[in-house]
Design a protein around this motif. Structure first.
Motif, PDB file in Angstrom:
ATOM      1  N   GLN A 182       0.814  -1.211   0.000  1.00  0.00           N
ATOM      2  CA  GLN A 182       0.000   0.000   0.000  1.00  0.00           C
ATOM      3  C   GLN A 182       0.852   1.268   0.000  1.00  0.00           C
ATOM      4  N   LEU A 183       2.162   1.132   0.251  1.00  0.00           N
ATOM      5  CA  LEU A 183       3.038   2.301   0.246  1.00  0.00           C
ATOM      6  C   LEU A 183       3.197   2.849  -1.169  1.00  0.00           C
ATOM      7  N   LYS A 184       3.340   4.163  -1.264  1.00  0.00           N
ATOM      8  CA  LYS A 184       3.601   4.806  -2.554  1.00  0.00           C
ATOM      9  C   LYS A 184       5.106   4.898  -2.768  1.00  0.00           C
ATOM     10  N   LYS A 185       5.592   4.359  -3.876  1.00  0.00           N
ATOM     11  CA  LYS A 185       7.025   4.408  -4.152  1.00  0.00           C
ATOM     12  C   LYS A 185       7.541   5.834  -4.205  1.00  0.00           C
ATOM     13  N   GLU A 186       6.706   6.742  -4.700  1.00  0.00           N
ATOM     14  CA  GLU A 186       7.136   8.143  -4.797  1.00  0.00           C
ATOM     15  C   GLU A 186       7.203   8.827  -3.440  1.00  0.00           C
ATOM     16  N   HIS A 187       6.754   8.145  -2.392  1.00  0.00           N
ATOM     17  CA  HIS A 187       6.857   8.675  -1.024  1.00  0.00           C
ATOM     18  C   HIS A 187       8.071   8.109  -0.284  1.00  0.00           C
ATOM     19  N   ILE A 188       8.902   7.351  -0.985  1.00  0.00           N
ATOM     20  CA  ILE A 188      10.086   6.757  -0.352  1.00  0.00           C
ATOM     21  C   ILE A 188      11.331   7.225  -1.099  1.00  0.00           C
ATOM     22  N   TRP A 189      12.245   7.887  -0.391  1.00  0.00           N
ATOM     23  CA  TRP A 189      13.494   8.354  -0.980  1.00  0.00           C
ATOM     24  C   TRP A 189      14.660   7.558  -0.396  1.00  0.00           C
ATOM     25  N   VAL A 190      15.611   7.224  -1.234  1.00  0.00           N
ATOM     26  CA  VAL A 190      16.796   6.478  -0.788  1.00  0.00           C
ATOM     27  C   VAL A 190      17.854   7.463  -0.316  1.00  0.00           C
ATOM     28  N   THR A 191      18.240   7.321   0.947  1.00  0.00           N
ATOM     29  CA  THR A 191      19.277   8.175   1.544  1.00  0.00           C
ATOM     30  C   THR A 191      20.301   7.263   2.223  1.00  0.00           C
ATOM     31  N   PRO A 192      21.365   6.895   1.510  1.00  0.00           N
ATOM     32  CA  PRO A 192      22.367   5.968   2.065  1.00  0.00           C
ATOM     33  C   PRO A 192      23.005   6.508   3.336  1.00  0.00           C
ATOM     34  N   LEU A 193      23.473   5.600   4.164  1.00  0.00           N
ATOM     35  CA  LEU A 193      24.155   5.970   5.396  1.00  0.00           C
ATOM     36  C   LEU A 193      25.611   6.325   5.097  1.00  0.00           C
ATOM     37  N   ALA A 194      26.379   6.577   6.132  1.00  0.00           N
ATOM     38  CA  ALA A 194      27.785   6.944   5.970  1.00  0.00           C
ATOM     39  C   ALA A 194      28.577   6.462   7.176  1.00  0.00           C
ATOM     40  N   ALA A 195      29.871   6.384   6.994  1.00  0.00           N
ATOM     41  CA  ALA A 195      30.768   6.041   8.102  1.00  0.00           C
ATOM     42  C   ALA A 195      31.277   7.331   8.751  1.00  0.00           C
ATOM     43  N   SER A 196      31.653   7.222   9.989  1.00  0.00           N
ATOM     44  CA  SER A 196      32.190   8.376  10.705  1.00  0.00           C
ATOM     45  C   SER A 196      33.521   8.816  10.101  1.00  0.00           C
ATOM     46  N   ASP A 197      33.824  10.110  10.233  1.00  0.00           N
ATOM     47  CA  ASP A 197      35.103  10.643   9.747  1.00  0.00           C
ATOM     48  C   ASP A 197      36.295  10.059  10.498  1.00  0.00           C
ATOM     49  N   THR A 198      36.046   9.437  11.643  1.00  0.00           N
ATOM     50  CA  THR A 198      37.157   8.850  12.406  1.00  0.00           C
ATOM     51  C   THR A 198      37.747   7.635  11.696  1.00  0.00           C
ATOM     52  N   PHE A 199      37.009   7.062  10.754  1.00  0.00           N
ATOM     53  CA  PHE A 199      37.519   5.906  10.013  1.00  0.00           C
ATOM     54  C   PHE A 199      38.379   6.407   8.850  1.00  0.00           C
ATOM     55  N   ARG A 200      39.685   6.186   8.990  1.00  0.00           N
ATOM     56  CA  ARG A 200      40.657   6.639   8.002  1.00  0.00           C
ATOM     57  C   ARG A 200      41.871   5.722   8.093  1.00  0.00           C
ATOM     58  N   PRO A 201      42.687   5.659   7.043  1.00  0.00           N
ATOM     59  CA  PRO A 201      43.875   4.796   7.088  1.00  0.00           C
ATOM     60  C   PRO A 201      44.859   5.252   8.165  1.00  0.00           C
ATOM     61  N   ILE A 202      45.328   4.308   8.970  1.00  0.00           N
ATOM     62  CA  ILE A 202      46.330   4.579  10.003  1.00  0.00           C
ATOM     63  C   ILE A 202      47.410   3.508   9.893  1.00  0.00           C
ATOM     64  N   SER A 203      48.629   3.917   9.681  1.00  0.00           N
ATOM     65  CA  SER A 203      49.720   2.952   9.464  1.00  0.00           C
ATOM     66  C   SER A 203      50.796   3.015  10.541  1.00  0.00           C
ATOM     67  N   ASP A 204      50.455   3.555  11.697  1.00  0.00           N
ATOM     68  CA  ASP A 204      51.401   3.702  12.806  1.00  0.00           C
ATOM     69  C   ASP A 204      51.720   2.322  13.399  1.00  0.00           C
ATOM     70  N   ARG A 205      52.937   1.805  13.158  1.00  0.00           N
ATOM     71  CA  ARG A 205      53.306   0.455  13.617  1.00  0.00           C
ATOM     72  C   ARG A 205      53.341   0.356  15.138  1.00  0.00           C
ATOM     73  N   ARG A 206      53.834   1.392  15.797  1.00  0.00           N
ATOM     74  CA  ARG A 206      53.903   1.364  17.260  1.00  0.00           C
ATOM     75  C   ARG A 206      52.496   1.300  17.858  1.00  0.00           C
ATOM     76  N   LEU A 207      51.607   2.118  17.339  1.00  0.00           N
ATOM     77  CA  LEU A 207      50.230   2.121  17.835  1.00  0.00           C
ATOM     78  C   LEU A 207      49.552   0.795  17.535  1.00  0.00           C
ATOM     79  N   LEU A 208      49.814   0.236  16.356  1.00  0.00           N
ATOM     80  CA  LEU A 208      49.228  -1.058  15.996  1.00  0.00           C
ATOM     81  C   LEU A 208      49.655  -2.139  16.987  1.00  0.00           C
ATOM     82  N   ASN A 209      50.935  -2.163  17.329  1.00  0.00           N
ATOM     83  CA  ASN A 209      51.415  -3.177  18.275  1.00  0.00           C
ATOM     84  C   ASN A 209      50.785  -3.003  19.652  1.00  0.00           C
ATOM     85  N   GLU A 210      50.541  -1.756  20.046  1.00  0.00           N
ATOM     86  CA  GLU A 210      49.856  -1.512  21.323  1.00  0.00           C
ATOM     87  C   GLU A 210      48.440  -2.076  21.294  1.00  0.00           C
TER      88      GLU A 210
END
Length: 405
Positions: free
Chosen positions: A187-215
């Motif tokens: 019974q839902l109207k397709k034109e009443h549903i909009w797709v709005t994808p989610l997102a990841a936090s900005d804190t997720f980024r490449p980190i290559s610090d070997r010392r921190l990784l070992n910790e």
């Protein structure tokens, strides 16, 4: 009150809305959840929002209901007692909401839009004819997946389903979710549903610090001289973790791998370990090459993603699938299922397989382990793919839709 994915989705949407000068936000909560207001105000949005829907007596009763809910969740073996306790929870919430919502629902009458990040629109707002109503749709898992808990445990979903109609408006977190809800509620109207994808936090980024990784490795009892793959999910059957881990042990055994372990993030390991050892699996290899890290602190996730050989998320069904996006945003190659919303998230930036095929799991592990160039290529593709998603884009589209008409 549960700090799960929907909680953080709601939090990020609200944070983005508060950044905008063209939006005035007033936060309302069901009276039986009013104890959350002070926490939210003090922790995130002091003096930023007007609050209503509160009540000290409702707050007191809601704390009692919260205790009953916790007891109900811990009494899995006592089914009759569990049903009685869940009945008390929902009866209590109904009584509180009915009593405290019988009057005016808010102190202001200027609101033109009611936005719910999860639950069904409250009755007092349904009665306001001049109010445009929007609800975020996540997935139809309680409907699609057989034997996924009781209706009481998924009460919010069934309340939402009961109240969905052709007049209100909806934001679906993926095209797959929109399609599933249109099938579930024709019974839902397709034109009443909009797709709005989610997102990841900005804190997720490449980190290559070997010392921190070992910790971090030492913190979670991961050998510093071992390479690892990573998984992060709940242990419900839908996540398909038993098959994925079982295939990993078979991959280790087949290729005599000595330098790689599986690091598993998530809860309820004792239950999982008992289940998987009932499978036909090499128990000695399992004990040696599968490590349980438990709950991972948010601050530790980016470095665990960043330095994993690859990330595994071969779920049976997902409304969106944030963990693969988090992994890609950290430059980690991913293996995911080719179903539901996951192709929308991963695109061509990872290896996609049938969730229920053991051989495809083993083959995917071999492709990444023996092909460093493929790992590097999918790491690069994943970083580019992740740029397509942001909370600003999500909220910008929501606000644009809300302002139409």
């Amino acid at each position: 009150s549960v700090r799960r994915g929907i909680y953080f989705v709601s939090l990020n949407i609200l944070k983005e809305m508060l950044k905008r000068t063209d939006v005035s936000v007033c936060l309302w909560t069901r009276p039986c959840k009013s104890f959350l207001l002070d926490e939210i105000r003090n922790k995130y949005f002091r003096n930023a929002i007007s609050f209503y829907g509160n009540g000290s007596f409702a707050c007191f009763l809601s704390k009692i209901i919260t205790i009953i809910r916790l007891v109900a969740r811990k009494n899995e073996k006592h089914r009759i007692l569990r049903k009685i306790l869940w009945g008390m929870v929902y009866l209590g919430e109904f009584c509180i909401d009915s009593f405290f919502s019988s009057g005016s629902c808010c102190s202001h009458q200027t609101e033109k839009i009611f936005f719910s990040p999860q639950d069904a629109i409250p009755k007092q707002f349904q009665r306001k004819k001049d109010l445009k109503r929007f609800v975020v749709l996540y997935d139809t898992i309680p409907y699609k997946i057989v034997n996924l808990g009781s209706k009481s445990e998924n009460g919010w979903f069934w309340r939402l389903a009961k109240n969905m109609n052709s007049s209100d408006y909806y934001f679906a977190i993926s095209e797959a979710t929109k399609k599933d809800f249109c099938t579930f509620k024709p019974q839902l109207k397709k034109e009443h549903i909009w797709v709005t994808p989610l997102a990841a936090s900005d804190t997720f980024r490449p980190i290559s610090d070997r010392r921190l990784l070992n910790e971090i490795k030492r913190k979670y009892n991961i050998s510093v001289d071992k390479k690892y793959i990573f998984s992060l999910c709940t242990l419900e059957p839908r996540k398909n973790l038993i098959r994925a881990v079982k295939a990993f042990v078979a991959f280790i055994e087949k290729n005599n791998i000595q330098d790689l372990v599986w690091v598993m993030g998530g809860g309820q390991y004792k239950s999982f370990s008992k289940q998987i050892k009932n499978e036909s699996i090499n128990s000695n290899l399992y004990d040696r090459c599968v490590l349980y890290a438990g709950y991972i602190d948010d601050n530790d996730l980016p470095i665990l993603y960043s330095n994993a050989e690859w990330f595994v998320f071969t779920s049976q069904y997902e409304g969106f699938g944030l963990p693969p996006l988090e992994a890609m945003q950290c430059g980690c190659p991913v293996i995911t299922s080719n179903n539901s919303s996951l192709p929308e998230v991963v695109g061509d930036a990872g290896i996609m397989i049938d969730w229920d095929d053991d051989e495809q799991h083993v083959d995917a592990y071999e492709k990444y382990y023996f092909n460093e160039e493929l790992r590097k290529e999918n790491s690069r593709k994943g970083l580019e793919r992740a740029k397509l998603f942001s909370w600003k884009k999500t909220v910008d589209k929501m606000i644009c839709v809300m302002n139409e008409g």
